[in-house]
Motif scaffolding. Structure first.
Motif: not given
Length: 413
Positions: A28-39, A176-192
C-alpha cells in the motif's frame, strides 16, 4: 521438549504473520507513493504542470517531510507498541493520498505529497526494528527482503491499475466511488487508494502482537545516537552515502520509467502500465530476493563486508545496464537494458537494511535506520526525480529526452 517445540512454532507463526502484514503495508505504501508516475502526462494536461514541477512533487515534496519526520517517529518505534504505530502510519498517508485526489494545483498537490511522506516516515523504521526483534541474524536479510518485495508489488499494482485510469482520463472518462461521488479517473485512483489503506489499517494491531517494551534503563537519547554515529563514522558514512547514491538509480528509473515508454517508445498508458508492472514483478522482486540470499550467504560464510560487496556489484552492473540502455535507442534492446538496470539497482535494498540493523544497538535500531532513510530519500528520491525534470526542461528542452536524461542521472550516480 514438547512445550519448547510448541513455543518455537508459535514464534514462527507470529513471525510469518508479521512479515505478511508488513508486506501488505509496504504494498500500500509504494502504491500510494508511486501512483503519480503512471499519471504524469494526464496530471500535467489537466493542471498544466511542467516536468520540473512533477519532479518536485514526486521527489522533494515527499522526501522533505519523510526525511524530517522519519527521525522524529523512529524514537517512538524504539519504545512503543509497533503494531499500533504501523496502523497510525497507514491512516496518515492514506488520508493524504485521498486528499491528493482533490488537489487543484501545484501547491495543494505539494502539501498532499508532504502528508504522504509524513505518514510513510513512520513505517520502515518501525518495521525493521520489529523484524530485527523477531528474526535471528541468519534469517534477517531474507525477512527484510520479503518486506522490501512489497514495494515492487505495490509499484506493479499501481502501474497496472493506474495505467488504465490514466488512459480513461485521457478520454475524459469518470469513475464513480460508491456513496461518495463521481470523479475524473485519475482523481478516483488516489481517493480509492486512500480508502483501501484506511480499511487495511484497522486489521494491523490485531495481527501484530507487539506490546510496549519496558526497560529498566531509559531509552538512549538522540544525542547518544549521534555519539554512536560519530564513534563509527567511517563505516556509517560509507554505508549511508554509498547506498543512498545506489538508491538514486532505482528511484530515478521508477519515477520516469512510465513516461519513457509512453513518450519515447510510443506505448499507450494502459499498455505501459501492464508492461512495466510485469517488468517490476520479475526484475525488481528477483533482484531484492537474490540480494537477500547473497547477503545471508556471505554472512554465514564469515566473509566480512558482505552487504557492501553486494552493494558494489549492484552499482557497477546498474551503470553497465544504462550504457546499453542508451545504445539500444528506442527499440527492444533499450527496454531490456532498462529492466536489467532496475533488477541490479534493487540489489542494494536488503543489504542496506541488514547492515544498519546489525551495526546498531537494539534500542537505537529504529533511529539509526531513520537517519539512513533521511539521507537515502534526500539524495535518492529528491535529486534523481528532479534532475531528470531539469534536464528535460532546460538542457534538452524536450519531453522526449527523458531516456537520455535518466541514463545520465543514473550513470553519474
Amino acid at each position: 521438549m514438547v512445550a519448547k517445540t510448541s513455543v518455537n512454532k508459535d514464534r514462527y507463526s507470529h513471525g510469518v504473520a508479521i512479515v505478511l502484514v508488513c508486506l501488505g503495508a509496504n504494498i500500500l505504501s509504494h502504491a500510494d507513493r508511486n501512483m503519480l508516475v503512471v499519471m504524469i502526462d494526464v496530471v500535467q494536461s489537466d493542471l498544466g504542470l511542467s516536468d520540473t514541477q512533477i519532479g518536485l512533487l514526486h521527489g522533494l515534496a515527499f522526501s522533505l517531510s519523510f526525511s524530517v519526520f522519519t527521525i522524529v517517529f523512529a524514537s517512538l518505534a524504539d519504545r512503543m507498541a509497533r503494531g499500533n504505530l504501523i496502523a497510525i502510519a497507514i491512516c496518515l498517508w492514506s488520508i493524504a493520498t485521498g486528499l491528493f485526489g482533490f488537489a487543484t494545483g501545484f501547491l495543494s498537490m505539494f502539501l498532499a505529497r508532504m502528508g504522504v511522506g509524513l505518514g510513510q516516515a513512520m513505517l520502515s523504521p518501525t518495521v525493521y526494528s520489529l523484524l530485527a526483534s523477531n528474526f535471528p541474524r541468519s534469517r534477517l536479510a531474507r525477512a527484510s527482503s520479503w518486506y522490501v518485495s512489497g514495494s515492487f508489488l505495490g509499484v506493479a499494482l499501481v502501474l497496472s491499475v493506474g495505467g488504465y485510469l490514466a488512459e480513461m482520463s485521457g478520454q475524459n472518462m469518470s469513475v464513480s466511488i460508491p456513496y461518495i461521488a463521481s470523479f475524473p479517473a485519475w482523481r478516483a485512483g488516489f481517493i480509492g487508494a486512500g480508502i483501501i489503506g484506511l480499511i487495511f489499517a484497522i486489521s494491523v494491531p490485531f495481527v501484530i502482537k507487539d506490546q510496549r517494551r519496558v526497560y529498566v534503563q531509559p531509552s538512549p537519547s538522540f544525542g547518544k545516537v549521534l555519539q554512536f554515529v560519530m564513534e563509527h563514522r567511517n563505516a556509517i558514512a560509507r554505508h549511508f552515502v554509498g547506498f543512498s547514491f545506489c538508491a538514486l538509480a532505482m528511484f530515478t528509473l521508477i519515477a520516469w520509467g512510465p513516461s519513457y515508454f509512453m513518450r519515447v517508445q510510443g506505448v499507450g498508458a494502459a499498455t505501459a502500465g501492464v508492461t512495466l508492472a510485469l517488468g517490476f514483478l520479475i526484475s525488481n522482486i528477483s533482484g531484492v530476493l537474490i540480494s537477500g540470499v547473497m547477503t545471508d550467504y556471505l554472512e554465514r560464510s564469515g566473509i566480512p563486508g558482505g552487504p557492501f560487496i553486494v552493494g558494489s556489484c549492484a552499482a557497477f552492473l546498474t551503470a553497465i545496464s544504462m550504457v546499453f540502455f542508451v545504445l539500444g535507442g528506442d527499440g527492444s534492446g533499450s527496454a531490456i537494458a532498462f529492466f536489467l538496470g532496475l533488477h541490479f539497482s534493487c540489489y542494494v535494498i536488503a543489504p542496506s537494511a541488514t547492515a544498519i540493523q546489525v551495526l546498531s544497538p537494539e534500542r537505537m535500531r529504529a533511529r539509526m535506520y531513520a537517519l539512513f532513510l533521511c539521507l537515502n530519500n534526500l539524495i535518492g528520491m529528491s535529486i534523481g526525480a528532479l534532475v531528470v525534470g531539469l534536464f528535460n526542461d532546460y538542457v534538452f528542452r524536450s519531453p522526449s529526452a527523458v531516456g537520455i536524461s535518466m541514463a545520465i542521472t543514473v550513470s553519474v550516480a
